[in-house]
Design an enzyme around this catalytic site. Structure first.
Site, PDB file in Angstrom:
ATOM      1  N   ARG A   1      13.146  53.497  88.639  1.00 29.13           N
ATOM      2  CA  ARG A   1      12.072  54.495  88.593  1.00 29.13           C
ATOM      3  C   ARG A   1      10.981  54.195  87.568  1.00 29.13           C
ATOM      4  O   ARG A   1       9.790  54.287  87.872  1.00 29.13           O
ATOM      5  CB  ARG A   1      12.630  55.896  88.256  1.00 29.13           C
ATOM      6  CG  ARG A   1      13.172  56.654  89.421  1.00 29.13           C
ATOM      7  CD  ARG A   1      14.356  57.455  88.975  1.00 29.13           C
ATOM      8  NE  ARG A   1      15.392  56.539  88.581  1.00 29.13           N
ATOM      9  CZ  ARG A   1      16.259  56.001  89.436  1.00 29.13           C
ATOM     10  NH1 ARG A   1      16.228  56.343  90.685  1.00 29.13           N
ATOM     11  NH2 ARG A   1      17.163  55.128  89.042  1.00 29.13           N
ATOM     12  N   THR A   2      11.393  53.894  86.346  1.00 34.16           N
ATOM     13  CA  THR A   2      10.383  53.805  85.285  1.00 34.16           C
ATOM     14  C   THR A   2       9.415  52.674  85.577  1.00 34.16           C
ATOM     15  O   THR A   2       8.191  52.846  85.536  1.00 34.16           O
ATOM     16  CB  THR A   2      11.068  53.615  83.916  1.00 34.16           C
ATOM     17  OG1 THR A   2      12.088  54.606  83.785  1.00 34.16           O
ATOM     18  CG2 THR A   2      10.079  53.751  82.778  1.00 34.16           C
TER      19      THR A   2
ATOM     20  N   ARG B   1      10.961  48.221  77.848  1.00 33.22           N
ATOM     21  CA  ARG B   1      12.336  48.752  77.778  1.00 33.22           C
ATOM     22  C   ARG B   1      13.199  47.701  77.115  1.00 33.22           C
ATOM     23  O   ARG B   1      13.182  46.529  77.508  1.00 33.22           O
ATOM     24  CB  ARG B   1      12.881  49.091  79.162  1.00 33.22           C
ATOM     25  CG  ARG B   1      14.351  49.480  79.121  1.00 33.22           C
ATOM     26  CD  ARG B   1      14.860  50.030  80.436  1.00 33.22           C
ATOM     27  NE  ARG B   1      14.319  51.354  80.716  1.00 33.22           N
ATOM     28  CZ  ARG B   1      14.673  52.095  81.763  1.00 33.22           C
ATOM     29  NH1 ARG B   1      15.570  51.638  82.626  1.00 33.22           N
ATOM     30  NH2 ARG B   1      14.132  53.285  81.955  1.00 33.22           N
TER      31      ARG B   1
ATOM     32  N   HIS C   1      13.406  58.002  75.261  1.00 29.47           N
ATOM     33  CA  HIS C   1      12.739  57.641  76.517  1.00 29.47           C
ATOM     34  C   HIS C   1      11.642  58.705  76.692  1.00 29.47           C
ATOM     35  O   HIS C   1      11.758  59.622  77.495  1.00 29.47           O
ATOM     36  CB  HIS C   1      13.760  57.675  77.655  1.00 29.47           C
ATOM     37  CG  HIS C   1      13.312  57.077  78.945  1.00 29.47           C
ATOM     38  ND1 HIS C   1      12.006  56.714  79.214  1.00 29.47           N
ATOM     39  CD2 HIS C   1      14.014  56.791  80.080  1.00 29.47           C
ATOM     40  CE1 HIS C   1      11.931  56.229  80.446  1.00 29.47           C
ATOM     41  NE2 HIS C   1      13.138  56.276  80.992  1.00 29.47           N
TER      42      HIS C   1
END
Ligand code: CP
Length: 312
Positions: free
Chosen positions: A60-61, A110, A138
């Site tokens: 998703r990110t 990330r 996050h």
């Protein structure tokens, strides 16, 4: 009231760096972005490049940032599997950031280490967005979580919110708790004793937010307006035997939902394993896929205000 854009050219390392006013500015910008036609927002990122560096897996990110940048007329380049980059040959995080800084206008990172995004922000000339730093934070997930609550419940204040699962290693919940401290909410933290929230990581807000800790969900769930479910983070356990002891502790299924408020909203940052039954997906209470959809729009808003001082 016109709010000042405090995001222009800024890093998004921790949600702690942003006030309630800043968060509401992002929510209002997200509302504006959602109303625009594709050609109306394609100027906000035109000629700009988003660079992403993911040392850990993501669906998703990474994809929502990439889709968001495309929706703004920009492009994306990046590393989503370190095995196919010079990280595999031993190149440092510092050098990887320095190189991406040369090729892009904004960097999404990330990394498995706490503090990695703060470190990257010190090295980079262009803004760094923390897409997950170890078990620490996050922040963009929390922003989209708060936005989801606002849109689906009509408010954030005066809600009773349960957060269940791996509260020790789940980085999303630390950003979420710091975001929620701006609102009047009652919070239940539900976890096995070995996975309770790291008290040292919430000491700054412990007295500013109404938190109760529980081990069992069955009684608490009846009181909740929002249930935020998290995955037990197998990859962060130092000992897999400890993971085996707690995996599958909580399971949200049709049966447990019988004892909930009719307008309960179930959220999850995803990915889920078996903590939410797939049979729940069709319930109007399940809003985790809407939450993921809001993620792209909120990230488009963030990119817009980081890259443009006065977009509207
Ligand atoms: N919620 C979240 O961070 O998902 P990904 O790990 O797929 O990016």
């Amino acid at each position: 009231m016109t709010r000042t854009n405090h995001f222009f050219g800024k890093d998004i390392v921790s949600i702690k760096d942003f006030s309630k006013d800043d968060l509401e500015f992002i929510f209002e910008t997200t509302d504006k972005i959602r109303k625009l036609k594709p050609d109306e927002k394609s100027e906000f990122g035109k000629g700009r490049t988003l660079g992403y560096i993911f040392y850990e897996p993501s669906t998703r990110t990474r994809m929502s940032f990439e889709a968001a940048m495309a929706s703004l007329g920009g492009s994306s380049i990046g590393i989503f599997d370190s095995k196919f980059s010079s990280i595999e040959k031993g190149e440092s995080l510092a050098d990887t950031i320095r190189i991406m800084d040369l090729y892009s206008d904004i960097i999404v990172l990330r990394h498995p280490n706490d503090g990695s995004s703060r470190y990257a922000a010190e090295l980079s000339n262009n803004p760094i967005i923390n897409a997950g730093s170890g078990s620490e934070e996050h922040p963009t997930q929390a922003m989209l979580d708060l936005y989801t609550i606002l849109k689906e419940k009509g408010r954030i204040n005066n809600l009773t919110i349960g957060i269940v699962g791996d509260l020790k290693y789940g980085r999303t919940i630390y950003s979420l708790l710091y975001g929620l401290k701006n609102y009047q909410v009652d919070i239940y933290l539900i976890s096995p004793p070995t996975l309770s929230v790291r008290s040292e990581s919430i000491y700054e807000i412990r007295n500013k937010i109404n938190i109760k800790q529980e081990n069992y969900l069955d009684e608490v769930i009846k009181k909740l307006d929002v249930l935020y479910v998290t995955r037990i983070q197998k990859e962060r356990f130092p000992d897999t035997q400890e993971y085996e002891k707690v995996k599958g502790t909580y399971k949200i299924d049709d049966k447990i939902l019988e004892n909930t408020k009719t307008d309960l909203s179930i959220m999850h940052p995803l990915p889920r394993l078996d903590e939410i039954s797939h049979l729940v997906d069709n319930s109007p209470k399940a809003i985790y896929f809407k939450q993921a959809a809001y993620g792209k729009e909120l990230r488009a808003a963030l990119l817009t205000v980081i890259l443009n001082e006065c977009p509207f």
